[in-house]
Motif scaffolding. Sequence first.
Motif, PDB file in Angstrom:
ATOM      1  N   SER A 324       0.580  -1.377  -0.109  1.00  0.00           N
ATOM      2  CA  SER A 324      -0.347  -0.191  -0.212  1.00  0.00           C
ATOM      3  C   SER A 324       1.150   1.016  -0.263  1.00  0.00           C
ATOM      4  CB  SER A 324      -0.627   0.201   1.435  1.00  0.00           C
ATOM      5  OG  SER A 324      -0.029   0.036   2.568  1.00  0.00           O
ATOM      6  N   ALA A 325       2.096   1.263   0.226  1.00  0.00           N
ATOM      7  CA  ALA A 325       2.860   2.393   1.027  1.00  0.00           C
ATOM      8  C   ALA A 325       3.757   2.911  -0.796  1.00  0.00           C
ATOM      9  CB  ALA A 325       3.706   2.167   1.956  1.00  0.00           C
ATOM     10  N   ARG A 328       1.063   4.069  -3.246  1.00  0.00           N
ATOM     11  CA  ARG A 328       1.041   5.535  -2.886  1.00  0.00           C
ATOM     12  C   ARG A 328       2.173   6.233  -3.167  1.00  0.00           C
ATOM     13  NH1 ARG A 328      -0.332   3.672   2.158  1.00  0.00           N
ATOM     14  NH2 ARG A 328       0.926   4.081   2.543  1.00  0.00           N
ATOM     15  N   SER A 329       3.109   5.851  -2.882  1.00  0.00           N
ATOM     16  CA  SER A 329       4.449   6.667  -3.428  1.00  0.00           C
ATOM     17  C   SER A 329       4.728   6.581  -4.655  1.00  0.00           C
ATOM     18  CB  SER A 329       5.464   5.684  -2.993  1.00  0.00           C
ATOM     19  OG  SER A 329       6.808   6.578  -3.341  1.00  0.00           O
ATOM     20  N   LEU A 331       1.753   6.088  -7.772  1.00  0.00           N
ATOM     21  CA  LEU A 331       0.873   7.202  -7.856  1.00  0.00           C
ATOM     22  C   LEU A 331       2.064   9.126  -8.202  1.00  0.00           C
ATOM     23  CD1 LEU A 331      -3.058   6.100  -6.732  1.00  0.00           C
ATOM     24  CD2 LEU A 331      -1.552   6.119  -9.272  1.00  0.00           C
ATOM     25  N   LEU A 332       2.545   8.594  -7.068  1.00  0.00           N
ATOM     26  CA  LEU A 332       2.922  10.234  -6.280  1.00  0.00           C
ATOM     27  C   LEU A 332       3.498  10.675  -7.308  1.00  0.00           C
ATOM     28  CD1 LEU A 332       2.746  12.914  -4.563  1.00  0.00           C
ATOM     29  CD2 LEU A 332       4.301  11.997  -2.949  1.00  0.00           C
TER      30      LEU A 332
END
Length: 377
Positions: A324-325, A328-329, A331-332
Amino acid sequence: SFYLAVLFVSASVPIVTFFFLLLMRMYTRLLLPDAIRNLKKKEPDKSYRRNLLILLLAAAVATVTVNIFTSTLYLYTERVQTNSDQSEQLADILDGFEAKQQASSTRYNAFIATITQASAELIPQSPEFMKAPKLQELADVMGAARILVYDNSGSVTASSRNYSNLSLSTDPGSMSYEFRWVLQGEPLLIQDKPDANYLKNPYRFSGAAMTDPEGNFTGMVQIAMHPSVFEKMESSISMNTVLAAFETEKKDVALAVDADTKEVLSPDEMYSDETAEKLGIAEEVLQDDFTGFFTIRKDEMIGSCHSCDEYYAIVASPTEQIPSAGFRSGLLTALPGILTEAAYVLILIFYVRNCSMMTEEEIHAIEKGRNLFSRFA
């Protein structure tokens, strides 16, 4: 395997970029010429815009996918590297750990012997120490739980607490019985292990003989040391303290596995006093310089193991939060690439709109694969 994955991801980034540029090049050769001719003929044709947007969408999906994979793999490799370094440090600390603990115990015994003998010399010289408040002050200074003064028959004559009718046991099976050796002339006696039955507190007792100025035996001073004193003295090399220092995050795990018995030592009660086999730790994990995935009580972990003479040192982290981390990373970090691709597509659309004055030869040159922007050179 981790290093190969890193190499794969490192190669996939330029491959995706090259693929995007190749698609753009194919578009300029196959579709742009017709779009420009339609503009020259004043015929409405927005298909090239739709095709460019589809191309942009494909590039964006590819960019996001690669970045998520790259970020997730980076988090895995970063965690592996951190745990590997910590596992190696832990193994160095645990090397010769039993000898260090023995040295700590020796220092503790020397400390107890010193304060017990000093008390046995001080108390007979000062009558005020035969009262509970003064003895309690002395106990507080020394870090003792309590102090008792016995006469030569083994009965308590003074104490830091208001005890009465206490005496050394006459039962050879009692732990207090051994202090009768002090009454028989033994100058100092320190219990090998704490008395867990005495008032339900694991105090460790020591006793030293008292003598008068002429050297005649008059009784014994007995000191009960609270286990916290020893814990403070050995805290720098306490197994649980050392292991807890390597659990840098809430769910991290630091374990020491006995090389002979495979017994697991841990500050966490879930793992302590168990064997590696019962915790589900595979045999191949228990080797020097192991790095990878394994399970502890069916929980997937990623970590490392290093060995020393007496223990296997394991530092591991749960894998459940890493994907999950990484998502998120990923996508950013994909946003800059997607914005760049979008800008390129917008520039191309703007270019097509301004190509209505192109000659047929120039349009034909695009079809042949010549530089799209050569007419501006």
